[in-house]
Design a protein around this motif. Structure first.
Motif, PDB file in Angstrom:
ATOM      1  N   PRO A 210      -5.486  12.542   6.862  1.00 17.00           N
ATOM      2  CA  PRO A 210      -4.779  13.114   4.799  1.00 17.00           C
ATOM      3  C   PRO A 210      -3.799  14.189   5.977  1.00 17.00           C
ATOM      4  O   PRO A 210      -3.925  14.886   6.164  1.00 17.00           O
TER       5      PRO A 210
ATOM      6  N   ARG B  70     -13.311   5.588   5.168  1.00 13.61           N
ATOM      7  CA  ARG B  70     -13.571   5.847   4.041  1.00 13.61           C
ATOM      8  C   ARG B  70     -12.770   4.662   2.970  1.00 13.61           C
ATOM      9  O   ARG B  70     -13.653   3.678   2.480  1.00 13.61           O
ATOM     10  N   ALA B  71     -11.654   3.816   3.752  1.00 13.82           N
ATOM     11  CA  ALA B  71     -10.749   2.561   3.297  1.00 13.82           C
ATOM     12  C   ALA B  71     -11.065   1.808   4.337  1.00 13.82           C
ATOM     13  O   ALA B  71      -9.945   0.647   3.654  1.00 13.82           O
TER      14      ALA B  71
ATOM     15  N   PHE C 286      -4.796   8.596   4.908  1.00 12.42           N
ATOM     16  CA  PHE C 286      -5.947   8.514   4.497  1.00 12.42           C
ATOM     17  C   PHE C 286      -6.796   8.605   5.430  1.00 12.42           C
ATOM     18  O   PHE C 286      -6.697   9.309   6.076  1.00 12.42           O
ATOM     19  N   ASP C 287      -8.438   8.820   5.315  1.00 13.71           N
ATOM     20  CA  ASP C 287      -9.134   8.594   5.770  1.00 13.71           C
ATOM     21  C   ASP C 287      -9.307   7.436   6.037  1.00 13.71           C
ATOM     22  O   ASP C 287     -10.244   6.001   5.359  1.00 13.71           O
TER      23      ASP C 287
ATOM     24  N   ASP D  75       1.349   9.936   1.793  1.00 19.57           N
ATOM     25  CA  ASP D  75       0.034  11.177   2.396  1.00 19.57           C
ATOM     26  C   ASP D  75      -0.876  10.660   3.319  1.00 19.57           C
ATOM     27  O   ASP D  75      -1.305  12.046   3.771  1.00 19.57           O
TER      28      ASP D  75
ATOM     29  N   ALA E 183       0.515   7.339   7.510  1.00 18.73           N
ATOM     30  CA  ALA E 183      -0.685   5.548   8.378  1.00 18.73           C
ATOM     31  C   ALA E 183       0.178   5.316   8.564  1.00 18.73           C
ATOM     32  O   ALA E 183       1.582   5.717   8.946  1.00 18.73           O
TER      33      ALA E 183
ATOM     34  N   SER F 172      -4.101   6.833  10.930  1.00 20.32           N
ATOM     35  CA  SER F 172      -4.117   8.080   9.706  1.00 20.32           C
ATOM     36  C   SER F 172      -5.223   9.002   9.505  1.00 20.32           C
ATOM     37  O   SER F 172      -6.003   8.832   9.961  1.00 20.32           O
TER      38      SER F 172
ATOM     39  N   HIS G 296       0.082   4.163  -3.095  1.00 17.64           N
ATOM     40  CA  HIS G 296      -0.457   5.125  -2.877  1.00 17.64           C
ATOM     41  C   HIS G 296      -0.052   6.164  -1.524  1.00 17.64           C
ATOM     42  O   HIS G 296       0.078   7.793  -2.428  1.00 17.64           O
TER      43      HIS G 296
ATOM     44  N   ASN H 153       0.856  -1.109  -0.112  1.00 11.62           N
ATOM     45  CA  ASN H 153      -0.276   0.319   0.378  1.00 11.62           C
ATOM     46  C   ASN H 153       0.523   1.364  -0.056  1.00 11.62           C
ATOM     47  O   ASN H 153       0.195   2.218  -0.822  1.00 11.62           O
TER      48      ASN H 153
END
Length: 379
Positions: free
Chosen positions: A360, A333-334, A329-330, A327, A364, A358, A301, A297
């Motif tokens: 945005p 949502r993931a 992430f949320d 970066d 993470a 994590s 990403h 991952n």
């Protein structure tokens, strides 16, 4: 064990009832009043409330019962001192579980009986003292016997519980070993059949393509054979991580972070903390697969500059931590993503957990932990 506990409770109730009748019947008949009968009945009801309608754990001393029973007993003594021995009935529930309480009850009743005899007759004979002492010794021996039986039963119950826990842990270990052995067998079968077969087909198609270089169908067949060969090798690696067979989990993680650095330029390294101990083969494999998925991952990403893999050996669990400064992430949502779901399922199958932290722009962290039941590989 539960049936034995019920039987013990019944004997305790019979013990209480018999002693209450024995210690109060004579004084009640001598006094010939209604109030002592009411107080004795109240003591029986008070006992029923605390030890029949509810069953406190063995050895527990409900303070309200002792206070209420003591007040009823004092009321009887106020009517007539011959009710002194009723004290033993109040403390009967503890004579089977608490040796000191039982002995105090015996001594209190013996002393109270001698005091009552002196109060009534103005003197005490040596015969009365000898008889009271013999009764007290017999009662103390009975209390000691009841206590030893209760203690032995409690120790036996503890041993049985430990044996059941050990058997359950062994069953879990055997089940995990069986799963690992089956995965190894599948890996060997796939490698020896499908993988070798696809390799042979690819070699034959390459030879045919050398003689017919412009044949479109031959080219497509060779591409399909190579793809299926790669897929079968991927399945074999998933079933049986070769790195673990060669070097164990810590070194496999070091190699994983080393390959990430060599192939992407990311500053990746592995940290091992705590006292090393061997793990079950399946536990090692699942932790390695979680690390591989987390690193994959990061490759796809994260756009990270630094990645740290931390394997921590703790007293009752092992924790794998994969952190990157990418970066982010949320996680909400993931959460339904296929990769995270697979990692979470891998940990839950072994009784472990997977946490993802994590946001945005904030990197993470993936934390996988396994409890002690999945850890020990030594037998």
């Amino acid at each position: 064990m539960e049936s034995w506990e019920r039987s013990r409770r019944r004997w305790q109730h019979a013990f209480f009832a018999s002693w209450l009748v024995l210690t109060s019947a004579g004084p009640v008949m001598e006094v010939s009043q209604v109030l002592p009968v009411v107080l004795v009945a109240g003591l029986a009801a008070w006992y029923a409330v605390w030890f029949v309608l509810r069953t406190p754990p063995a050895g527990e001393v409900p303070l309200p019962y002792v206070v209420g029973g003591g007040l009823l007993w004092l009321g009887l003594i106020a009517i007539d001192s011959s009710f002194m021995v009723v004290c033993l009935s109040v403390l009967v529930p503890y004579c089977m579980d608490a040796l000191r309480v039982g002995l105090v009850a015996v001594l209190s009743c013996a002393g109270g009986w001698l005091w009552h005899s002196y109060h009534e007759g103005g003197s005490i004979t040596w015969t009365e003292i000898a008889i009271t002492a013999l009764i007290a010794i017999s009662a103390a021996a009975s209390v000691g016997y009841f206590y030893s039986v209760a203690r032995q039963s409690a120790e036996r119950k503890e041993l049985i519980d430990q044996l059941q826990a050990a058997q359950e842990a062994r069953a879990v270990a055997e089940r995990q070993a069986g799963v690992a052995a089956e995965r190894q067998r599948l890996a060997r079968d796939i490698h020896d059949s499908l993988t070798q077969g696809f390799a042979s087909v690819a070699m034959l198609l390459e030879a045919a393509q050398a003689t017919l270089p412009d044949n479109k169908h031959l080219t497509q067949a060779l591409q399909a054979a190579r793809e299926n060969l790669a897929e079968s090798r991927r399945v074999v690696r998933a079933l049986r991580p070769g790195q673990l067979d060669e070097c164990g989990l810590p070194e496999a993680l070091r190699r994983l972070s080393g390959r990430l650095s060599d192939e992407t330029g990311i500053d990746a390294h592995t940290v091992i903390t705590g006292k090393f101990r061997p793990l079950e083969a399946e536990a090692q494999a699942e932790l390695l697969r979680v690390a591989q998925e987390a690193v994959a991952n990061v490759r796809r990403h994260a756009r990270a500059e630094q990645v740290t893999l931390t394997l921590s050996y703790m007293e009752d669990l092992v924790v794998l931590d994969v952190h990157d400064d990418g970066d982010g992430f949320d996680p909400g949502r993931a959460a339904s993503g296929h990769g995270l779901s697979i990692m979470r399922e891998r940990m839950e199958q072994l009784g472990g957990t997977l946490l993802v932290e994590s946001a945005p722009g904030a990197g993470a962290t993936v934390v996988a932990s396994l409890p002690a039941v999945a850890l020990s590989g030594a037998r």
